[in-house]
Scaffold this motif. Structure first.
Motif, PDB file in Angstrom:
ATOM      1  N   HIS A  19       0.813  -1.216   0.000  1.00  0.00           N
ATOM      2  CA  HIS A  19       0.000   0.000   0.000  1.00  0.00           C
ATOM      3  C   HIS A  19       0.846   1.265   0.000  1.00  0.00           C
ATOM      4  O   HIS A  19       0.397   2.337   0.411  1.00  0.00           O
ATOM      5  CB  HIS A  19      -1.029  -0.059   1.129  1.00  0.00           C
ATOM      6  CG  HIS A  19      -1.914  -1.250   0.977  1.00  0.00           C
ATOM      7  ND1 HIS A  19      -2.937  -1.300   0.057  1.00  0.00           N
ATOM      8  CD2 HIS A  19      -1.839  -2.483   1.541  1.00  0.00           C
ATOM      9  CE1 HIS A  19      -3.487  -2.509   0.087  1.00  0.00           C
ATOM     10  NE2 HIS A  19      -2.843  -3.246   0.974  1.00  0.00           N
ATOM     11  N   CYS A  45      -7.488   1.451  -4.820  1.00  0.00           N
ATOM     12  CA  CYS A  45      -7.058   0.181  -4.225  1.00  0.00           C
ATOM     13  C   CYS A  45      -8.124  -0.317  -3.245  1.00  0.00           C
ATOM     14  O   CYS A  45      -8.944   0.462  -2.767  1.00  0.00           O
ATOM     15  CB  CYS A  45      -5.734   0.418  -3.498  1.00  0.00           C
ATOM     16  SG  CYS A  45      -5.080  -1.004  -2.629  1.00  0.00           S
ATOM     17  N   CYS A  90      -7.764  -0.842  -0.308  1.00  0.00           N
ATOM     18  CA  CYS A  90      -7.575  -0.180   0.988  1.00  0.00           C
ATOM     19  C   CYS A  90      -8.254   1.186   1.006  1.00  0.00           C
ATOM     20  O   CYS A  90      -8.328   1.833   2.043  1.00  0.00           O
ATOM     21  CB  CYS A  90      -6.086  -0.030   1.296  1.00  0.00           C
ATOM     22  SG  CYS A  90      -5.268   1.259   0.338  1.00  0.00           S
ATOM     23  N   CYS A 108      -1.878   2.363  -5.197  1.00  0.00           N
ATOM     24  CA  CYS A 108      -0.955   1.579  -4.363  1.00  0.00           C
ATOM     25  C   CYS A 108      -0.166   0.589  -5.236  1.00  0.00           C
ATOM     26  O   CYS A 108      -0.646   0.160  -6.286  1.00  0.00           O
ATOM     27  CB  CYS A 108      -1.731   0.760  -3.327  1.00  0.00           C
ATOM     28  SG  CYS A 108      -2.618   1.768  -2.156  1.00  0.00           S
TER      29      CYS A 108
HETATM   30 ZN   LIG Z   1      -3.821   0.138  -1.014  1.00  0.00          ZN
END
Ligand SMILES: [Zn+2]
Length: 383
Positions: A237, A247, A249, A254
């Motif tokens: 990340h 992403c 996340c 990332c």
């Molecule tokens: Zn990420």
């Protein structure tokens, strides 16, 4: 800590060592080591063993008799929860694998079902190997996401959604009636390579796991570096392109969105269809397919550039590549090394040996065993 206790601790964490290794690692005289080892051997806690039987990975450059903890003094269980499998390994305190088994899981499996499967496999292996549960000093489990060190819960950026918010250590401990500790799979891969594989003897070992998820584990002076809250080394990340794809996340661009297995397959599925797998992509590349080789080479380049930042900050002497994509070997490693060399300081990359991991698809389960052997203060089984 008295010398004999420090010797037991080192053998528990490092596996087989010679008397010369102990002299070097403890900074004491040969005579002190000999006396302490003699007492431990008479007490039955330490045994002398031949290199061929002590471990299952080669330990080059270790002449002299190897010492290990007495295998019959206890056992540890390692469990690896992958996206599509669960693997269980049992090892003795001499770090020798006694038995292992694995079962496939559905990609969108239910976490509770996966834990029940792991518990069943563990019971079967304990029965097969005749290991008394009272002798099991602990169970380690690897999970496909960051584990909060304070609460033991799985963070929200986990790939496997059914695990989010659970406390697998508590749930597994209830199922198995054994002490359980958990960590994320990249940390465990790092420990496995440090104890048994390409990271042996490294001072600062950075393990990069390149698979469906991209992560890292860092072992410094023999200890896993976890950070303040247990989620250090979320290598996948690191932002590499602020204008890149969103992403999982929640961030944008990332590293994982460029080099994770789904990203690479996404670039090739137009040519090779939706059923393309990482293993087939690597086989195609090895057989000379230019598109697959290019996707892997570009991934290697991206990883190398990100690893250069990591290397500038940590100055590792070993950078180990593991995970599913490691099977691509030099197709990916060549560009990775070139980018690392280009983007890191000369004295930094000169010290960082970039190697493929040796533990293969057992890295996580072996690392889970190393986690137990590193974490417990119990040298031997319950009486
Ligand atoms: Zn990420």
């Amino acid at each position: 800590m008295p010398t004999h206790e420090r010797i037991v601790e080192l053998l528990r964490k490092r596996g087989a060592l010679t008397r010369a290794d102990l002299v070097r690692l403890l900074g004491v005289s040969r005579a002190t080591v000999s006396t302490a080892v003699g007492a431990l051997q008479r007490g039955g806690l330490v045994v002398e063993t031949s290199p061929a039987t002590s471990t299952w990975l080669p330990q080059p450059g270790r002449p002299g008799a190897l010492l290990t903890l007495n295998p019959s003094a206890g056992a540890a269980v390692g469990i690896d929860f992958g996206h599509t499998h669960v693997r269980v390994v049992i090892a003795d305190l001499a770090h020798t694998v006694l038995a292992e088994a694995h079962e496939p899981l559905a990609r969108d499996h239910d976490a509770r079902q996966a834990m029940a499967t792991a518990a069943e496999l563990t019971e079967c292996l304990l029965a097969d190997t005749d290991v008394d549960r009272a002798k099991v000093i602990g169970v380690g489990a690897g999970l496909p996401g960051p584990v909060d060190a304070h609460t033991g819960t799985i963070g929200s950026s986990s790939i496997a959604p059914s695990w989010v918010g659970l406390r697998p250590a508590d749930d597994l401990a209830t199922l198995l009636d054994l002490p359980v500790m958990v960590d994320n799979v990249a940390n465990l891969g790092a420990l496995a390579e440090f104890v048994w594989g390409a990271g042996q003897g490294a001072k600062v070992c950075a393990y990069l796991k390149l698979g469906t998820g991209v992560g890292a584990g860092i072992v410094i002076d023999g200890r896993l570096y976890r950070g303040a809250g247990g989620t250090a080394a979320e290598f996948g990340h690191v932002t590499v392109d602020p204008a890149g794809e969103i992403c999982r996340c929640g961030n944008r661009g990332c590293l994982e969105t460029f080099v994770g297995v789904p990203a690479l397959l996404g670039q090739l599925q137009g040519q090779y269809g939706p059923n393309l797998t990482a293993a087939r992509m690597i086989r195609l590349a090895t057989d000379g397919d230019r598109r697959s080789a290019r996707a892997l080479a570009d991934a290697g380049h991206r990883v190398g550039a990100a690893a250069a930042v990591l290397c500038n900050l940590l100055n590792p002497d070993r950078v180990i590549i593991g995970g599913e994509l490691a099977a691509a070997g030099e197709i990916m490693l060549g560009p990775l090394r070139a980018a690392l060399e280009r983007d890191s300081l000369p004295f930094v990359h000169a010290q960082a040996a970039v190697l493929l991991g040796k533990a293969g698809d057992r890295a996580e389960a072996l690392g889970a065993i190393a986690l137990v052997l590193h974490s417990t203060n119990r040298h031997v089984a319950r009486p």
